[in-house]
Motif scaffolding. Structure first.
Motif, PDB file in Angstrom:
ATOM      1  N   GLY A 379       0.816  -1.208   0.000  1.00 16.04           N
ATOM      2  CA  GLY A 379       0.000   0.000   0.000  1.00 16.04           C
ATOM      3  C   GLY A 379       0.848   1.255   0.000  1.00 16.04           C
ATOM      4  O   GLY A 379       0.565   2.220  -0.726  1.00 16.04           O
ATOM      5  N   ALA A 380       1.932   1.262   0.808  1.00 11.55           N
ATOM      6  CA  ALA A 380       2.824   2.418   0.847  1.00 11.55           C
ATOM      7  C   ALA A 380       3.543   2.602  -0.483  1.00 11.55           C
ATOM      8  O   ALA A 380       3.760   3.735  -0.937  1.00 11.55           O
ATOM      9  N   ALA A 381       3.917   1.488  -1.119  1.00 17.42           N
ATOM     10  CA  ALA A 381       4.566   1.582  -2.427  1.00 17.42           C
ATOM     11  C   ALA A 381       3.626   2.191  -3.457  1.00 17.42           C
ATOM     12  O   ALA A 381       4.032   3.008  -4.290  1.00 17.42           O
ATOM     13  N   ASP A 382       2.344   1.812  -3.409  1.00 19.78           N
ATOM     14  CA  ASP A 382       1.377   2.407  -4.335  1.00 19.78           C
ATOM     15  C   ASP A 382       1.221   3.899  -4.066  1.00 19.78           C
ATOM     16  O   ASP A 382       1.204   4.714  -4.999  1.00 19.78           O
ATOM     17  N   ARG A 383       1.092   4.275  -2.802  1.00 20.99           N
ATOM     18  CA  ARG A 383       0.877   5.699  -2.485  1.00 20.99           C
ATOM     19  C   ARG A 383       2.049   6.561  -2.936  1.00 20.99           C
ATOM     20  O   ARG A 383       1.869   7.710  -3.326  1.00 20.99           O
ATOM     21  N   THR A 384       3.252   6.002  -2.877  1.00 19.91           N
ATOM     22  CA  THR A 384       4.444   6.761  -3.292  1.00 19.91           C
ATOM     23  C   THR A 384       4.847   6.458  -4.725  1.00 19.91           C
ATOM     24  O   THR A 384       5.855   6.976  -5.200  1.00 19.91           O
ATOM     25  N   MET A 385       4.072   5.611  -5.404  1.00 20.92           N
ATOM     26  CA  MET A 385       4.336   5.216  -6.797  1.00 20.92           C
ATOM     27  C   MET A 385       5.755   4.681  -6.965  1.00 20.92           C
ATOM     28  O   MET A 385       6.455   4.989  -7.930  1.00 20.92           O
ATOM     29  N   SER A 386       6.179   3.855  -5.988  1.00 22.41           N
ATOM     30  CA  SER A 386       7.528   3.290  -5.968  1.00 22.41           C
ATOM     31  C   SER A 386       7.555   1.925  -6.645  1.00 22.41           C
ATOM     32  O   SER A 386       6.572   1.180  -6.627  1.00 22.41           O
ATOM     33  N   GLY A 387       8.723   1.573  -7.185  1.00 20.80           N
ATOM     34  CA  GLY A 387       8.946   0.233  -7.699  1.00 20.80           C
ATOM     35  C   GLY A 387       9.544  -0.658  -6.630  1.00 20.80           C
ATOM     36  O   GLY A 387      10.008  -0.196  -5.584  1.00 20.80           O
ATOM     37  N   TRP A 388       9.550  -1.978  -6.890  1.00 12.98           N
ATOM     38  CA  TRP A 388      10.170  -2.911  -5.950  1.00 12.98           C
ATOM     39  C   TRP A 388      10.482  -4.239  -6.644  1.00 12.98           C
ATOM     40  O   TRP A 388       9.919  -4.575  -7.681  1.00 12.98           O
ATOM     41  N   ALA A 389      11.410  -4.980  -5.995  1.00 15.13           N
ATOM     42  CA  ALA A 389      11.723  -6.352  -6.403  1.00 15.13           C
ATOM     43  C   ALA A 389      11.736  -7.210  -5.147  1.00 15.13           C
ATOM     44  O   ALA A 389      12.537  -6.981  -4.238  1.00 15.13           O
ATOM     45  N   TYR A 390      10.839  -8.173  -5.096  1.00 19.41           N
ATOM     46  CA  TYR A 390      10.674  -9.032  -3.916  1.00 19.41           C
ATOM     47  C   TYR A 390      11.862  -9.992  -3.809  1.00 19.41           C
ATOM     48  O   TYR A 390      12.388 -10.473  -4.810  1.00 19.41           O
ATOM     49  N   TRP A 391      12.277 -10.296  -2.573  1.00 18.98           N
ATOM     50  CA  TRP A 391      13.327 -11.287  -2.333  1.00 18.98           C
ATOM     51  C   TRP A 391      12.701 -12.563  -1.806  1.00 18.98           C
ATOM     52  O   TRP A 391      12.084 -12.549  -0.751  1.00 18.98           O
ATOM     53  N   SER A 392      12.895 -13.667  -2.470  1.00 23.89           N
ATOM     54  CA  SER A 392      13.529 -13.903  -3.742  1.00 23.89           C
ATOM     55  C   SER A 392      12.734 -15.006  -4.412  1.00 23.89           C
ATOM     56  O   SER A 392      11.907 -15.657  -3.793  1.00 23.89           O
ATOM     57  N   TRP A 393      13.013 -15.277  -5.691  1.00 24.76           N
ATOM     58  CA  TRP A 393      12.208 -16.228  -6.451  1.00 24.76           C
ATOM     59  C   TRP A 393      12.416 -17.667  -6.025  1.00 24.76           C
ATOM     60  O   TRP A 393      11.490 -18.482  -6.119  1.00 24.76           O
ATOM     61  N   ASP A 394      13.595 -18.063  -5.552  1.00 21.88           N
ATOM     62  CA  ASP A 394      13.919 -19.465  -5.263  1.00 21.88           C
ATOM     63  C   ASP A 394      12.733 -20.192  -4.627  1.00 21.88           C
ATOM     64  O   ASP A 394      12.325 -19.848  -3.509  1.00 21.88           O
ATOM     65  N   PRO A 395      12.164 -21.195  -5.298  1.00 23.53           N
ATOM     66  CA  PRO A 395      10.967 -21.848  -4.758  1.00 23.53           C
ATOM     67  C   PRO A 395      11.173 -22.381  -3.348  1.00 23.53           C
ATOM     68  O   PRO A 395      12.212 -22.960  -3.007  1.00 23.53           O
ATOM     69  N   GLY A 396      10.155 -22.169  -2.495  1.00 25.62           N
ATOM     70  CA  GLY A 396      10.240 -22.511  -1.084  1.00 25.62           C
ATOM     71  C   GLY A 396      10.710 -21.310  -0.271  1.00 25.62           C
ATOM     72  O   GLY A 396      11.066 -20.265  -0.804  1.00 25.62           O
ATOM     73  N   GLY A 397      10.690 -21.439   1.044  1.00 24.36           N
ATOM     74  CA  GLY A 397      11.170 -20.355   1.892  1.00 24.36           C
ATOM     75  C   GLY A 397      10.354 -19.088   1.733  1.00 24.36           C
ATOM     76  O   GLY A 397       9.129 -19.095   1.767  1.00 24.36           O
ATOM     77  N   TRP A 398      11.056 -17.978   1.495  1.00 23.26           N
ATOM     78  CA  TRP A 398      10.378 -16.687   1.359  1.00 23.26           C
ATOM     79  C   TRP A 398       9.677 -16.518   0.019  1.00 23.26           C
ATOM     80  O   TRP A 398       8.933 -15.576  -0.186  1.00 23.26           O
ATOM     81  N   SER A 399       9.913 -17.392  -0.912  1.00 22.55           N
ATOM     82  CA  SER A 399       9.481 -17.237  -2.296  1.00 22.55           C
ATOM     83  C   SER A 399       7.971 -17.058  -2.426  1.00 22.55           C
ATOM     84  O   SER A 399       7.203 -17.543  -1.589  1.00 22.55           O
ATOM     85  N   PRO A 400       7.541 -16.385  -3.501  1.00 16.07           N
ATOM     86  CA  PRO A 400       6.105 -16.343  -3.781  1.00 16.07           C
ATOM     87  C   PRO A 400       5.545 -17.665  -4.277  1.00 16.07           C
ATOM     88  O   PRO A 400       4.328 -17.787  -4.449  1.00 16.07           O
ATOM     89  N   ILE A 401       6.407 -18.660  -4.526  1.00 14.65           N
ATOM     90  CA  ILE A 401       5.916 -19.987  -4.886  1.00 14.65           C
ATOM     91  C   ILE A 401       6.540 -21.038  -3.980  1.00 14.65           C
ATOM     92  O   ILE A 401       7.654 -20.876  -3.470  1.00 14.65           O
ATOM     93  N   ASP A 402       5.795 -22.118  -3.756  1.00 15.31           N
ATOM     94  CA  ASP A 402       6.318 -23.260  -3.034  1.00 15.31           C
ATOM     95  C   ASP A 402       7.155 -24.117  -3.980  1.00 15.31           C
ATOM     96  O   ASP A 402       7.225 -23.859  -5.187  1.00 15.31           O
TER      97      ASP A 402
END
Length: 512
Positions: A379-402
């Motif tokens: 939400g804060a990124a949208d309000r400030t129109m900021s970009g981002w890169a999530y950490w990290s893709w590696d499946p499992g753990g913090w990843s957005p995919i299992d």
């Protein structure tokens, strides 16, 4: 951050170093999205202001995506330092999220394994990945990555020949315990100081590092997927060793720590990229310390200089890690971290004449209030129109995919409607996850003729969605579900004023 019996020195060390601890397929023949480097576009249209990154067609980009990937760090200089996950899984970037950005890890030691010897075979492999990203419509930030300086002292980054421990023996790896504890090792501290503050004043190691950055920029200056270069990941200890870092903590807390050494190095990095590329963006980072408390930035914002012929093309690219979330201990209701971070960084970027993009953020799913943390940051990124890169893709753990490729709980929250490229000057935008409604307001620019693109993941609208532009419903919207991309022609809508776009579930009355 927690203060267990580690003691204050190790707590500071954790905050300085704690982030991000832990390619054979051919490129597709046909583009599945609007390619980052349209053949009719040539970088000639400048940004509407330095608050925004623009693509080769002059559209304002809101860079959103993911780091690829932690596994490429490897355990030693001789590893291949390429992503390990299945490239086919990255089709999810479009189909699930509509992302337009990857922060792709590359390494000094992989580029220059011997002094003045560049590994073109490694860069050929990197280029293969860039070709895939071009075909998928992904803009790539090539991130010259390091943690704990280099492999031979415990982690990744510098080639073995560039590690000068000043006679301190390198401690063997220890089982268990946080990886960042190795940062207190005298050999690690000496290696950093040999790079940042050599006793004889010889900048030999920095010169070689920047030479590798320059070679990288020469190699990819004309690649349509590459939007720019991150000069150095999480530069730590440029002001001195661990003792010096502890000594300036009080100054940093009140915004009185100004890092001349790091500012000069970032300026040298900008100038190095400019020798090869007049138009791609250069991403600069403050020292790691200031991001984890958070403190005011240590780069001297008014001294950052871009020598290009035209407006500066600089991106302020610090990282965003709420300390307790980073340690897996949950997101306290009392935490003010996100609010403080966004109170500081947009203003610092503006003083620097730079766009704002945070190159790493995230945390383990399942911890207390993690959904709330992700929602607050997004939400804060949208309000400030900021970009981002999530950490990290590696499946499992913090990843957005299992590991089986299904979306993790984090991946579910990251799925939202958001701009990809705007044919004009964005004024505001935001996604309301409760109402499943998105709004974007922008001022058109006559010179920008490529379409506005919005990421609209179909999974958010199981019964379909409605698009309203300037008060009129758009019949038969141009939406590609494979890439989650909604396209609005630059000449669509009313004339003579700002445009307003609304996306909502089919049948909803949320859009005016």
């Amino acid at each position: 951050m927690r203060t267990r019996p580690l003691g204050p020195i190790l707590v500071v060390l954790a905050l300085v170093l704690a982030a991000c601890g832990g390619a054979d397929d051919a490129a597709p023949d046909d583009r599945t999205s609007a390619a980052p480097g349209d053949a009719d576009c040539d970088w000639s249209i400048e940004a509407p202001s330095t608050d925004f990154v623009v693509d080769r067609c002059g559209r304002a980009l809101i860079l959103r995506g993911v780091n690829v990937e932690s596994a490429s760090k490897g355990d030693r200089q001789g590893d291949d330092h390429l992503p390990e996950s299945d490239p086919a899984l990255q089709e999810l970037f479009g189909s699930e999220w509509g992302w337009n950005n990857v922060r792709f890890l590359v390494f000094w030691g992989a580029i220059e394994p011997e002094p003045d010897v560049y590994d073109e075979a490694y860069l050929d492999e990197v280029e293969g990945w860039m070709d895939r990203y071009e075909a998928a419509g992904i803009h790539v930030v090539l991130d010259l990555h390091q943690d704990l300086y280099g492999w031979s002292v415990g982690f990744d980054g510098a080639p073995d020949w560039a590690v000068d421990t000043q006679g301190h023996p390198i401690a063997p790896p220890q089982d268990g315990g946080a990886w960042w504890l190795r940062g207190a090792d005298p050999a690690v501290q000496a290696a950093y100081q040999s790079f940042w503050n050599p006793a004889d004043g010889d900048t030999y190691l920095q010169d070689h590092y920047l030479g590798a950055l320059g070679h990288l920029a020469e190699r990819f200056a004309d690649h349509p997927a590459v939007i720019g270069y991150d000069v150095m990941n999480e530069p730590a200890f440029a002001n001195g060793d661990l003792d010096a870092t502890l000594a300036i903590a009080g100054q940093a807390a009140v915004g009185e720590f100004h890092n001349d050494n790091l500012t000069d190095f970032m300026n040298r990095g900008i100038a190095t990229v400019r020798e090869a590329s007049p138009d791609q963006y250069v991403f600069v980072e403050p020292t790691s310390l200031v991001n984890y408390f958070p403190y005011p930035g240590d780069l001297i914002e008014g001294d950052i200089v871009d020598p290009r012929d035209g407006d500066p093309r600089i991106v302020y690219a610090g990282h965003l890690y709420e300390p307790t979330v980073h340690e897996g201990e949950g997101y306290p209701e009392s935490s003010t971290y996100v609010e403080e971070w966004f109170d500081l960084r947009p203003a610092e970027a503006r003083t620097m004449s730079a766009a704002l993009w945070f190159g790493e953020w995230g945390g383990a799913p399942g911890q207390d209030r993690m959904d709330g943390y992700l929602t607050d940051v997004l939400g804060a990124a949208d309000r400030t129109m900021s970009g981002w890169a999530y950490w990290s893709w590696d499946p499992g753990g913090w990843s957005p995919i299992d590991e089986d490729g299904t979306l993790s709980p984090n991946g579910e929250v990251l799925r939202r409607v958001q701009p990809r490229a705007v044919a004009g000057t964005p004024l505001s935008f935001g996604w309301d996850p409760d109402a499943a409604t998105f709004r974007l307001v922008w001022t058109p620019r006559d010179e920008v003729t490529a379409p506005t693109e919005i990421a609209v993941p179909a999974a958010l609208f199981p019964d379909g969605f409605t698009v309203v532009l300037d008060g009129d419903e758009v019949a038969d919207p141009d939406h590609d579900p494979a890439t989650s991309t909604l396209r609005i022609p630059a000449d669509a809508g009313s004339t003579g004023g700002d445009h307003e776009l609304c996306v909502a579930p089919a049948g909803s009355t949320a859009c005016p």
